[in-house]
Design a protein around this motif. Structure first.
Motif, PDB file in Angstrom:
ATOM      1  N   ILE A 136     -34.859 -25.152  58.804  1.00  0.00           N
ATOM      2  CA  ILE A 136     -33.436 -25.450  58.629  1.00  0.00           C
ATOM      3  C   ILE A 136     -33.208 -26.954  58.610  1.00  0.00           C
ATOM      4  O   ILE A 136     -32.469 -27.482  57.771  1.00  0.00           O
ATOM      5  N   THR A 137     -33.875 -27.654  59.513  1.00  0.00           N
ATOM      6  CA  THR A 137     -33.753 -29.114  59.513  1.00  0.00           C
ATOM      7  C   THR A 137     -34.237 -29.704  58.194  1.00  0.00           C
ATOM      8  O   THR A 137     -33.562 -30.531  57.578  1.00  0.00           O
ATOM      9  N   GLU A 138     -35.407 -29.247  57.763  1.00  0.00           N
ATOM     10  CA  GLU A 138     -35.978 -29.821  56.544  1.00  0.00           C
ATOM     11  C   GLU A 138     -35.145 -29.476  55.319  1.00  0.00           C
ATOM     12  O   GLU A 138     -35.033 -30.274  54.387  1.00  0.00           O
ATOM     13  N   LEU A 139     -34.553 -28.297  55.346  1.00  0.00           N
ATOM     14  CA  LEU A 139     -33.693 -27.916  54.231  1.00  0.00           C
ATOM     15  C   LEU A 139     -32.477 -28.839  54.191  1.00  0.00           C
ATOM     16  O   LEU A 139     -32.086 -29.331  53.132  1.00  0.00           O
ATOM     17  N   GLY A 140     -31.910 -29.082  55.362  1.00  0.00           N
ATOM     18  CA  GLY A 140     -30.759 -29.974  55.422  1.00  0.00           C
ATOM     19  C   GLY A 140     -31.091 -31.389  54.990  1.00  0.00           C
ATOM     20  O   GLY A 140     -30.279 -32.059  54.356  1.00  0.00           O
ATOM     21  N   ASP A 141     -32.298 -31.813  55.303  1.00  0.00           N
ATOM     22  CA  ASP A 141     -32.713 -33.172  54.959  1.00  0.00           C
ATOM     23  C   ASP A 141     -33.154 -33.303  53.509  1.00  0.00           C
ATOM     24  O   ASP A 141     -33.450 -34.401  53.053  1.00  0.00           O
ATOM     25  N   GLY A 142     -33.284 -32.181  52.827  1.00  0.00           N
ATOM     26  CA  GLY A 142     -33.740 -32.254  51.447  1.00  0.00           C
ATOM     27  C   GLY A 142     -35.247 -32.356  51.324  1.00  0.00           C
ATOM     28  O   GLY A 142     -35.756 -32.691  50.258  1.00  0.00           O
ATOM     29  N   ARG A 143     -35.971 -32.088  52.425  1.00  0.00           N
ATOM     30  CA  ARG A 143     -37.425 -32.157  52.322  1.00  0.00           C
ATOM     31  C   ARG A 143     -37.980 -30.860  51.741  1.00  0.00           C
ATOM     32  O   ARG A 143     -39.121 -30.828  51.277  1.00  0.00           O
ATOM     33  N   ILE A 144     -37.223 -29.766  51.815  1.00  0.00           N
ATOM     34  CA  ILE A 144     -37.552 -28.565  51.048  1.00  0.00           C
ATOM     35  C   ILE A 144     -36.288 -28.145  50.306  1.00  0.00           C
ATOM     36  O   ILE A 144     -35.177 -28.595  50.630  1.00  0.00           O
ATOM     37  N   ASP A 145     -36.463 -27.297  49.308  1.00  0.00           N
ATOM     38  CA  ASP A 145     -35.320 -26.919  48.470  1.00  0.00           C
ATOM     39  C   ASP A 145     -34.719 -25.587  48.873  1.00  0.00           C
ATOM     40  O   ASP A 145     -33.537 -25.326  48.633  1.00  0.00           O
ATOM     41  N   ALA A 146     -35.534 -24.716  49.449  1.00  0.00           N
ATOM     42  CA  ALA A 146     -35.051 -23.400  49.854  1.00  0.00           C
ATOM     43  C   ALA A 146     -35.992 -22.876  50.924  1.00  0.00           C
ATOM     44  O   ALA A 146     -37.051 -23.454  51.163  1.00  0.00           O
ATOM     45  N   ALA A 147     -35.589 -21.787  51.583  1.00  0.00           N
ATOM     46  CA  ALA A 147     -36.459 -21.226  52.609  1.00  0.00           C
ATOM     47  C   ALA A 147     -36.304 -19.717  52.638  1.00  0.00           C
ATOM     48  O   ALA A 147     -35.223 -19.183  52.352  1.00  0.00           O
TER      49      ALA A 147
END
Lengths: 298, 298
Positions: A136-147
């Motif tokens: 969730i953190t990485e998604l918010g940061d834009g480090r991943i695109d979806a989860a």
DNA sequence: GGTTGTTCATAACCCTGCCTTATCGAACCC
DNA sequence: GGGTTCGATAAGGCAGGGTTATGAACAACC
């Protein structure tokens, strides 16, 4: 003085992250002097220092601290512009970074990746496997695109779509195979083996047994479903695993698998992405592909 | 292809607004060919057209229409970053975290904070009150920006400036008021009450009596100057306190205060900060303000 | 305590890229 | 069809940003 540039912001982000000019320069793929100069220019155009260069330590100034999140947001927005352009041009192509939780990844990914790359050869899928909060953190940061995670996530900034439900099954030692399947509340009294703290599946299993939290039992938390099943095979206790994991995990252990009577415990697996993501359409296609892959599993 | 640049985005914004390359070029202050090239590059990196060049009419494509608001938002964010930097860099404003030792804080802070916030209303002062060693650690780590302590500190990475000297005075029970003031070396033989281990003022008082360390005397170490004075009032012994604390601490206790003959014990209070700190100028102003506040005390 | 190593800044050089002016070509207008 | 408008293309010059080499400050280590 000169204008701000995205290049400078990217470099700034790198230094802010690494707190080290040399490492940051490596990270952005230029030489250290080039990076130092850009940062210097940036500080000159802003008219204030962003970093405090102490000996062997680079520290953000208060201004740097204030600017960092804004700069990150800007860079993510720029990335999104590029993504939007790309996706508008040609659906289902380009790099897509997808996070997956560990209790799903090993069982679903092989066939799902296969399907997807066969159907969309221009799609470049990067997989990141870790626990839900980090995703969730990485998604918010834009480090991943979806989860791909267990729903609900209930982040207002994320879109979430359900993909499939998966039942939980009971894994017991082989010799218990003929015993009746215990009721949910009876599980609480048995030696129920769980994943380590942090896995969402742990909490889901506990919820089914109507237990708020497990007593800490040294050494009885497993780091993977595989470990748990091995422990059951050794007669240490019983455990729950998702239906999807049965084929892979119970193949070579002396355990028996039993389905629960209604109400059968289950969880909903779904996909999430930022509401602002221009790749939303692609993700719906991908989610559909995941659904097909899941239903094709034994 | 190349990366996106803010320059390209500004040009894009101009063309999107004017729907005319020549006018847009004038607006951003470059020649029309230069602008055309940049837009062309931008479209190449995005892999899609942004404008439809019809005869005598420039129209946004669907993608251009989608991108325009995002690009505008990005450019505004960048402007905000620049504004934020500019406004933050005006002296004497923003958050400043200052550590103060406990034997100074209660007496000096009220008037000093008052002066400073009156003179500099945009200054946001955070005070941290704890012992010198902890202040030094936190200063080194960047958890505070400066500290007011007794000098010298002698950390090579810190700058230190003296602010004022303060004398120590003797606090005795009321009935001793007419006795002669004992000499420094006689204090060692009296029941001298001290602050707990860790307070620098404890060590400074001991140094005055030419004692390397005090024998441990259960229950006779106070956690604050206030406690020590109360103990003296109860006839338990005598103590030293800084001049600055006299007014506050001896107001309501049955004690008498006596000044020492030369050589009068004293300590130097000063301010320290990291030599690399960009806030050094602000700290000098603040130190000056502290000096004024201190000399205004009774 | 001299020496070595780390780390950011500076110097010198070089090349790519951006802007300029000049010109072209297509479309529209009369 | 000539003039006008407007964006694209061409050719050349300057500079910004990159490179490597080196310096300076300071910590760490025999």
């Amino acid at each position: 003085m000169n204008n701000l540039t995205l290049k400078q912001m990217r470099y700034f982000e790198a230094v802010a992250e690494h707190r080290h000019f040399g490492h940051a320069a490596d990270a952005v793929g230029i030489s250290q002097p080039a990076l130092s100069m850009q940062i210097k220019d940036l500080e000159a155009t802003l008219g204030a220092q962003l970093f405090e260069r102490a000996s062997r330590q680079v520290r953000l100034t208060r201004l740097g601290e204030d600017l960092a999140p804004r700069v990150r947001a800007i860079l993510r927005s720029v990335d999104e512009v590029a993504d939007l352009a790309r996706s508008s041009q040609q659906a289902m192509s380009g790099r897509v970074r997808i996070g997956v939780i560990p209790t799903i990844a090993p069982y679903l990914l092989p066939s799902f990746i296969g399907h997807l790359t066969r159907d969309h050869p221009t799609l470049d899928i990067h997989i990141r496997e870790t626990l839900t909060p980090k995703l969730i953190t990485e998604l918010g940061d834009g480090r991943i695109d979806a989860a791909i995670v267990a729903l609900p996530v209930s982040e207002p900034s994320f879109e979430e779509v359900a993909i499939f439900d998966e039942d939980f099954v009971l894994v017991r030692p082989d010799e218990d195979a003929d015993r009746p399947v215990p009721a949910a509340r009876d599980l609480a009294k048995m030696q129920l083996l769980l994943l380590e703290e942090g896995h969402c599946f742990r909490d889901q299993a506990l919820a089914f047994c109507s237990m708020r939290s497990a007593l800490p039992r040294e050494g009885l938390d497993g780091s993977s479903l595989s470990t748990l099943v091995q422990l059951v095979g050794a007669g240490i206790g019983v455990t729950l695993i998702p239906q999807m994991a049965v084929a892979v995990e119970t193949r070579s252990a002396n355990v028996s698998v039993a389905r629960f009577d209604a109400p059968c415990p289950k969880r909903t697996i779904g996909m999430i992405w930022r509401k602002t993501s221009p790749l939303a359409d692609q993700f719906r296609v991908i989610a559909d592909s995941v659904k097909k892959a899941a239903s094709a599993l034994p």
